[in-house]
Design an enzyme around this catalytic site. Sequence first.
Site, PDB file in Angstrom:
ATOM      1  N   HIS A 276       0.830  -1.206   0.000  1.00 41.52           N
ATOM      2  CA  HIS A 276       0.000   0.000   0.000  1.00 41.52           C
ATOM      3  C   HIS A 276       0.874   1.270   0.000  1.00 41.52           C
ATOM      4  O   HIS A 276       0.632   2.197  -0.778  1.00 41.52           O
ATOM      5  CB  HIS A 276      -0.927  -0.020   1.215  1.00 41.52           C
ATOM      6  CG  HIS A 276      -1.580   1.291   1.499  1.00 41.52           C
ATOM      7  ND1 HIS A 276      -2.621   1.781   0.746  1.00 41.52           N
ATOM      8  CD2 HIS A 276      -1.324   2.234   2.448  1.00 41.52           C
ATOM      9  CE1 HIS A 276      -2.971   2.971   1.224  1.00 41.52           C
ATOM     10  NE2 HIS A 276      -2.209   3.275   2.251  1.00 41.52           N
ATOM     11  N   HIS A 281       1.234   5.166  -2.189  1.00 43.09           N
ATOM     12  CA  HIS A 281       1.596   6.526  -1.783  1.00 43.09           C
ATOM     13  C   HIS A 281       2.813   7.117  -2.494  1.00 43.09           C
ATOM     14  O   HIS A 281       2.849   8.305  -2.772  1.00 43.09           O
ATOM     15  CB  HIS A 281       1.879   6.565  -0.275  1.00 43.09           C
ATOM     16  CG  HIS A 281       0.640   6.479   0.561  1.00 43.09           C
ATOM     17  ND1 HIS A 281      -0.296   7.484   0.600  1.00 43.09           N
ATOM     18  CD2 HIS A 281       0.177   5.509   1.391  1.00 43.09           C
ATOM     19  CE1 HIS A 281      -1.288   7.136   1.422  1.00 43.09           C
ATOM     20  NE2 HIS A 281      -1.022   5.931   1.908  1.00 43.09           N
ATOM     21  N   GLU A 321      -5.994   9.120   0.426  1.00 42.32           N
ATOM     22  CA  GLU A 321      -6.326   7.692   0.382  1.00 42.32           C
ATOM     23  C   GLU A 321      -7.340   7.323  -0.695  1.00 42.32           C
ATOM     24  O   GLU A 321      -7.183   6.307  -1.359  1.00 42.32           O
ATOM     25  CB  GLU A 321      -6.842   7.210   1.755  1.00 42.32           C
ATOM     26  CG  GLU A 321      -5.819   7.259   2.883  1.00 42.32           C
ATOM     27  CD  GLU A 321      -4.655   6.275   2.728  1.00 42.32           C
ATOM     28  OE1 GLU A 321      -4.657   5.458   1.774  1.00 42.32           O
ATOM     29  OE2 GLU A 321      -3.725   6.340   3.545  1.00 42.32           O
ATOM     30  N   SER A 340      -3.805   0.876  -4.697  1.00 42.78           N
ATOM     31  CA  SER A 340      -3.168  -0.346  -4.229  1.00 42.78           C
ATOM     32  C   SER A 340      -4.189  -1.433  -3.901  1.00 42.78           C
ATOM     33  O   SER A 340      -3.872  -2.431  -3.269  1.00 42.78           O
ATOM     34  CB  SER A 340      -2.298  -0.047  -2.999  1.00 42.78           C
ATOM     35  OG  SER A 340      -3.096   0.438  -1.942  1.00 42.78           O
TER      36      SER A 340
HETATM   37  N1  HBI Z   1      -0.459   5.067   9.972  1.00 42.63           N
HETATM   38  N2  HBI Z   1       1.333   3.732   9.338  1.00 42.63           N
HETATM   39  C1  HBI Z   1       0.281   4.504   9.005  1.00 42.63           C
HETATM   40  N3  HBI Z   1      -0.003   4.697   7.690  1.00 42.63           N
HETATM   41  C2  HBI Z   1      -1.056   5.469   7.305  1.00 42.63           C
HETATM   42  O1  HBI Z   1      -1.289   5.626   6.078  1.00 42.63           O
HETATM   43  C3  HBI Z   1      -1.847   6.071   8.295  1.00 42.63           C
HETATM   44  C4  HBI Z   1      -1.516   5.855   9.645  1.00 42.63           C
HETATM   45  N4  HBI Z   1      -2.271   6.406  10.616  1.00 42.63           N
HETATM   46  C5  HBI Z   1      -3.381   7.287  10.317  1.00 42.63           C
HETATM   47  C6  HBI Z   1      -3.635   7.459   8.872  1.00 42.63           C
HETATM   48  N5  HBI Z   1      -2.895   6.886   7.984  1.00 42.63           N
HETATM   49  C7  HBI Z   1      -4.732   8.276   8.282  1.00 42.63           C
HETATM   50  O2  HBI Z   1      -5.897   7.483   8.130  1.00 42.63           O
HETATM   51  C8  HBI Z   1      -5.176   9.571   8.897  1.00 42.63           C
HETATM   52  O3  HBI Z   1      -5.806   9.330  10.130  1.00 42.63           O
HETATM   53  C9  HBI Z   1      -4.140  10.607   8.988  1.00 42.63           C
HETATM   54 FE    FE Z   2      -2.280   5.079   3.367  1.00 40.03          FE
END
Ligand code: HBI
Ligand code: FE
Length: 418
Positions: A276, A281, A321, A340
């Site tokens: 992912h 990203h 996302e 993804s």
């Molecule tokens: N933690 N490791 C990780 N990766 C992410 O993409 C991620 C996260 N924590 C929160 C988050 N994404 C988002 O859903 C938002 O809450 C910022």
């Molecule tokens: Fe993500």
Amino acid sequence: IEYDEKATQKPEQQNDDDTGLTEEEIVLANAIAEGPEAERAIQRAALILRLREGMNSLSRVLKAIEKYQGAVVHLETRPNKKENGQLDALIKIDMARSNLLQLIKNLRQSGTLEHITLLDDCNHLMTKYEPDLDMNHPGFSDKEYRERRKEIAEIAFAYKYGDPVPYIEYTETENKTWNAVFTTVLDLMPKHACAEYRRVFKLLVEEGLFNATGIPQLEDMSSFMKKCTGFTLRPAAGLLTARDFLASLAFRIFQSTQYIRHTKTPFHTPEPDCIHEILGHMPLLADPSFAQFSQEIGLASLGASDEEIEKLSTIYWFTVEFGLCKEAGETKVYGAGLLSAYGELLHALSDKPEHRPFDPATTAIQPYQDQEYQPVYYVAESIDDMKDKFRRWVSQMSRPFEVRFNPHTQRVEVLDSV
Ligand code: HBI
Ligand code: FE
């Protein structure tokens, strides 16, 4: 209203709570402020603050007092006994009760990250979807998978800012899972991904970082992105709290997981994994405009209240996302969660879900869930347009201060706009 002179003159008794005010001070200030008078009545309060560089500097505290129409009637500072070079300040102010409560909230929230190295403390995990805790996790009953996850999580917890991201020797099974997803993305991407994604994807293939045979190493991905936008990676052990995750973006650091989903569900994962992060990203974080947008969400999160963090998370969700965007009359995908996970990608572009124009104010309060496909997606005019709209919206968000990242000192600086 009188304040208790004795109780307010013991700065050496404050605890190490690094948010500025101690619990006692909050209680004290509240107690002092309480009384039969109306909310608007001017009351006297005493605050004891640990002064620090940046977020809690004396000038910022005084500015905040001025903003809430308080009058300073007494001010003294003394060196903090425990921490060299730091000052404690006793400030007595006359202020309306309602404003006083606002001021305390403002000061409490201001003690956040100042330097990039503090990201070493931003690794708090959300305790959902972990293979050890969640019976529905595809790896829950697989002892070997859980051991592997522990081994890789240890790397993330031991990591310190500035270290290279350790290489991982991925197994044949793990590389096969990557292969399955990579080849489907390769198939769908030319038709459905936005131009920014396609451009960087091609570069990554040319550089040999993206290929069907093996999972790219985070350190190599990090070097690539650094050249493009200055974004770098640090390893994360799993799903982080929104506050920790967003804070790192302010420094152009993306916290990336390094483990891979369970081999029995190659096209689905309940939590972020390296497929992912890398396939979803990284291509967009290597795009200058998108990188800028990501950093601005991060900067907006510093010192923000829990409600504001929730709004920023929601915007992140529907853009980074699950975002869609227009391109020459067609709708394309730029959201990493879609790029993804091809099942939802096709759903998002079908006529089943609702498509709404991206508008930060309404997007920020749209409820969402992470268990099923989204019923609603937001469509941006372009990445640039989304960035501009976000910037305008966030400038109206109630914030205790404005911040910017100084790349030369690697510090977040508070701007004088209060
Ligand atoms: N933690 N490791 C990780 N990766 C992410 O993409 C991620 C996260 N924590 C929160 C988050 N994404 C988002 O859903 C938002 O809450 C910022
Ligand atoms: Fe993500």
